[in-house]
Design a protein around this motif. Structure first.
Motif, short mmCIF file in Angstrom:
data_model
loop_
_atom_site.label_atom_id
_atom_site.label_comp_id
_atom_site.label_asym_id
_atom_site.label_seq_id
_atom_site.Cartn_x
_atom_site.Cartn_y
_atom_site.Cartn_z
N TYR A 264 -2.54 47.63 3.28
CA TYR A 264 -1.71 48.24 4.42
C TYR A 264 -0.40 48.63 3.80
O TYR A 264 0.19 47.76 3.05
CB TYR A 264 -1.55 47.14 5.50
N HIS B 282 -1.53 48.54 11.60
CA HIS B 282 -1.76 49.91 10.79
C HIS B 282 -1.98 50.97 11.55
O HIS B 282 -1.36 52.03 11.31
CB HIS B 282 -2.81 49.53 9.74
N ASN B 283 -2.80 50.89 12.79
CA ASN B 283 -3.22 52.16 13.38
C ASN B 283 -1.89 52.44 14.40
O ASN B 283 -1.66 53.56 14.57
CB ASN B 283 -4.10 51.85 14.38
N ARG B 284 -0.97 51.53 14.73
CA ARG B 284 0.38 51.57 15.54
C ARG B 284 1.39 52.00 14.56
O ARG B 284 2.59 51.97 14.84
CB ARG B 284 0.45 50.58 16.31
N SER B 285 1.17 51.84 13.00
CA SER B 285 2.32 52.19 12.23
C SER B 285 3.40 51.37 12.16
O SER B 285 4.76 51.70 12.11
CB SER B 285 2.79 53.70 12.26
N GLU C 289 -5.28 45.66 11.40
CA GLU C 289 -6.07 47.08 11.72
C GLU C 289 -5.06 47.71 12.93
O GLU C 289 -4.93 48.71 12.91
CB GLU C 289 -7.37 47.00 11.89
N LEU C 290 -4.94 46.86 14.04
CA LEU C 290 -4.17 47.22 15.11
C LEU C 290 -2.65 47.62 14.65
O LEU C 290 -2.23 48.65 15.12
CB LEU C 290 -4.13 46.08 16.09
#
Length: 170
Positions: free
Chosen positions: A73, A166-169, A163-164
């Protein structure tokens, strides 16, 4: 190399197995296994006598430690959650306390140890709790952690939270 066949030991029952009680047969089997083990230990000692058992030199470099895998990440909170997961895998998982005598740690403590600041630790804890609430019924991370019977759901929760993030940057 010495093998068991070279020792010349053979075991043959003096009486038929059906004539002996279970305890007698077990005692005979135990005696036979003890003999085989003694012969195997002797063979190992003889076959390994030529191996040098010198200690490493005083100035020798210590063995290299394993290099941790790089975080997949690029965002700071996702990377923090990944490091906290790796720390739990490395140090061990603790269920009912922040840490125990063996060095195992709980999820909250893993996050605190890996966070660069209080705010970063807080943000990671919020995401971990959100991830837990999406898949399990829980009020807090410690209460959920205390309900777990193995480390697998804890590691899965960290993966999902990373992952959450990472998806939200974040």
């Amino acid at each position: 190399m010495i093998t068991v066949a070279e020792t010349g030991t053979k075991s043959s029952p003096a009486v038929a197995p059906g004539d002996l009680s279970l305890d007698a047969r077990m005692a005979l089997t135990l005696a036979e296994m003890d003999g085989r083990c003694r012969i195997a230990v002797l063979a190992v000692d003889i076959n390994s006598a030529h191996i040098a058992t010198e200690a490493p030199a005083v100035g020798a470099a210590p063995p290299a430690l394993p290099v941790p895998c790089p975080s997949p990440y690029s965002t700071p909170i996702a990377a923090l959650l990944h490091r906290a997961r790796i720390r739990i895998e490395t140090d061990g998982w603790c269920r009912d306390a922040l840490y125990d005598d063996s060095g195992a740690i709980c999820p909250e403590h893993a996050i605190r140890l890996e966070a660069a600041s209080r705010q970063q630790g807080y943000d990671a804890s919020v995401l971990l709790l959100e991830s837990i609430r999406r898949h399990w019924q829980a009020e807090t991370i410690p209460s959920w952690n205390a309900q777990q019977t193995s480390v697998a759901p804890v590691l899965l929760a960290f993966d999902r939270a990373a992952e959450l993030a990472h998806n939200r940057s974040i």
